[in-house]
Design a protein around this motif. Structure first.
Motif, PDB file in Angstrom:
ATOM      1  N   MET A 188       0.802  -1.211   0.000  1.00 27.41           N
ATOM      2  CA  MET A 188       0.000   0.000   0.000  1.00 27.41           C
ATOM      3  C   MET A 188       0.847   1.280   0.000  1.00 27.41           C
ATOM      4  O   MET A 188       0.547   2.212  -0.758  1.00 27.41           O
ATOM      5  CB  MET A 188      -0.958   0.002   1.195  1.00 27.41           C
ATOM      6  CG  MET A 188      -1.801   1.265   1.310  1.00 27.41           C
ATOM      7  SD  MET A 188      -2.883   1.530  -0.142  1.00 27.41           S
ATOM      8  CE  MET A 188      -4.127   0.273   0.161  1.00 27.41           C
ATOM      9  N   PRO A 189       1.915   1.382   0.804  1.00 27.83           N
ATOM     10  CA  PRO A 189       2.721   2.615   0.760  1.00 27.83           C
ATOM     11  C   PRO A 189       3.304   2.899  -0.616  1.00 27.83           C
ATOM     12  O   PRO A 189       3.397   4.056  -1.030  1.00 27.83           O
ATOM     13  CB  PRO A 189       3.829   2.350   1.799  1.00 27.83           C
ATOM     14  CG  PRO A 189       3.245   1.349   2.725  1.00 27.83           C
ATOM     15  CD  PRO A 189       2.381   0.470   1.869  1.00 27.83           C
ATOM     16  N   MET A 192       0.505   4.179  -2.819  1.00 25.43           N
ATOM     17  CA  MET A 192       0.168   5.569  -2.449  1.00 25.43           C
ATOM     18  C   MET A 192       1.210   6.542  -2.996  1.00 25.43           C
ATOM     19  O   MET A 192       0.868   7.624  -3.483  1.00 25.43           O
ATOM     20  CB  MET A 192       0.067   5.685  -0.934  1.00 25.43           C
ATOM     21  CG  MET A 192      -1.135   4.967  -0.339  1.00 25.43           C
ATOM     22  SD  MET A 192      -1.174   5.019   1.480  1.00 25.43           S
ATOM     23  CE  MET A 192      -1.381   6.787   1.745  1.00 25.43           C
ATOM     24  N   ALA A 193       2.481   6.143  -2.921  1.00 28.65           N
ATOM     25  CA  ALA A 193       3.540   7.000  -3.458  1.00 28.65           C
ATOM     26  C   ALA A 193       3.403   7.151  -4.967  1.00 28.65           C
ATOM     27  O   ALA A 193       3.620   8.241  -5.519  1.00 28.65           O
ATOM     28  CB  ALA A 193       4.911   6.420  -3.104  1.00 28.65           C
ATOM     29  N   MET A 194       3.033   6.057  -5.647  1.00 25.03           N
ATOM     30  CA  MET A 194       2.831   6.114  -7.091  1.00 25.03           C
ATOM     31  C   MET A 194       1.682   7.045  -7.445  1.00 25.03           C
ATOM     32  O   MET A 194       1.767   7.815  -8.406  1.00 25.03           O
ATOM     33  CB  MET A 194       2.570   4.711  -7.637  1.00 25.03           C
ATOM     34  CG  MET A 194       3.781   3.796  -7.625  1.00 25.03           C
ATOM     35  SD  MET A 194       3.338   2.102  -8.072  1.00 25.03           S
ATOM     36  CE  MET A 194       2.610   2.358  -9.693  1.00 25.03           C
ATOM     37  N   ALA A 195       0.608   6.988  -6.685  1.00 28.94           N
ATOM     38  CA  ALA A 195      -0.538   7.851  -6.952  1.00 28.94           C
ATOM     39  C   ALA A 195      -0.158   9.316  -6.755  1.00 28.94           C
ATOM     40  O   ALA A 195      -0.569  10.190  -7.529  1.00 28.94           O
ATOM     41  CB  ALA A 195      -1.704   7.477  -6.035  1.00 28.94           C
ATOM     42  N   ALA A 196       0.659   9.580  -5.724  1.00 28.69           N
ATOM     43  CA  ALA A 196       1.092  10.961  -5.474  1.00 28.69           C
ATOM     44  C   ALA A 196       1.975  11.458  -6.609  1.00 28.69           C
ATOM     45  O   ALA A 196       1.824  12.596  -7.076  1.00 28.69           O
ATOM     46  CB  ALA A 196       1.848  11.030  -4.143  1.00 28.69           C
TER      47      ALA A 196
END
Length: 208
Positions: A188-189, A192-196
């Motif tokens: 998940m982290p 989330m970093a990819m989405a950011a």
């Protein structure tokens, strides 16, 4: 040999960043679609959106190149290079549409390329499941992004839509293939970093 790998990776970077695209030579999806987008402000808006798509394809080139460079599995490398070739078609198509709209690629393309290559290479070093998992995660993000563009491009811009729709269909195919080859789910982290970062690329390429 390591020297051959370095030369091939440098060659792809230079071709990507200078517009020397090869790909699989599939025809331009918009070739038979009349360019009926006449209002200058709508052409400008479509140009900005296609610039974002072009930036995404620069990153995709780098991503698949880094993934292929980082894996020791020849079968997987061949699959990644096939997908990279189709992404190069996308890059060429986006470049063509940008020229038609009197727009330009993002000035931050070297940044997008460097980030994509690093991400791909690091994922490949984590093993086959992580390497393929990155493909699925990225292509799912891109599919969502392109679906959004199909909805928000100017109403009369059927030519850009033809390009975006074919790109979207290819991205879905890449994700499905990666799933069938044993993709793992990224933590998940990481997702989330990819989405950011995707938001950073979208906003950066939209204006710069």
């Amino acid at each position: 040999m390591l020297s051959d790998l370095l030369v091939a990776n440098l060659d792809n970077a230079l071709r990507t960043l200078t517009g020397q695209h090869v790909g699989s030579n599939r025809p331009y999806p918009g070739r038979a679609v009349p360019d009926t987008l006449l209002r200058p402000w709508e052409r400008q808006e479509a140009g900005r959106m296609m610039r974002v798509n072009h930036a995404g394809e620069v990153m995709a080139q780098a991503l698949y190149t880094g993934q292929a460079a980082g894996t020791s599995d020849p079968e997987l490398r061949a699959q990644l290079e096939h997908a990279r070739s189709e992404e190069e078609d996308h890059l060429r198509w986006c470049q063509t549409r940008l020229q038609e709209l009197n727009s330009r690629p993002s000035l931050l393309s070297p940044l997008w390329y460097g980030a994509g290559w690093s991400m791909g290479f690091l994922a490949a070093r984590q093993g086959r499941a992580a390497n393929l998992g990155l493909v699925v995660a990225v292509e799912n993000q891109v599919e969502e992004h392109l679906n959004g563009h199909l909805d928000t491009l100017p109403a009369d811009d059927d030519r850009s839509r033809a390009v975006v729709a074919q790109m979207r269909d290819d991205e879905v195919g890449h994700a499905e293939t990666a799933e069938s080859l044993g993709a793992g789910k990224l933590p998940m982290p990481v997702r989330m970093a990819m989405a950011a970062f995707s938001r950073v690329l979208t906003q950066g390429a939209l204006w710069i």
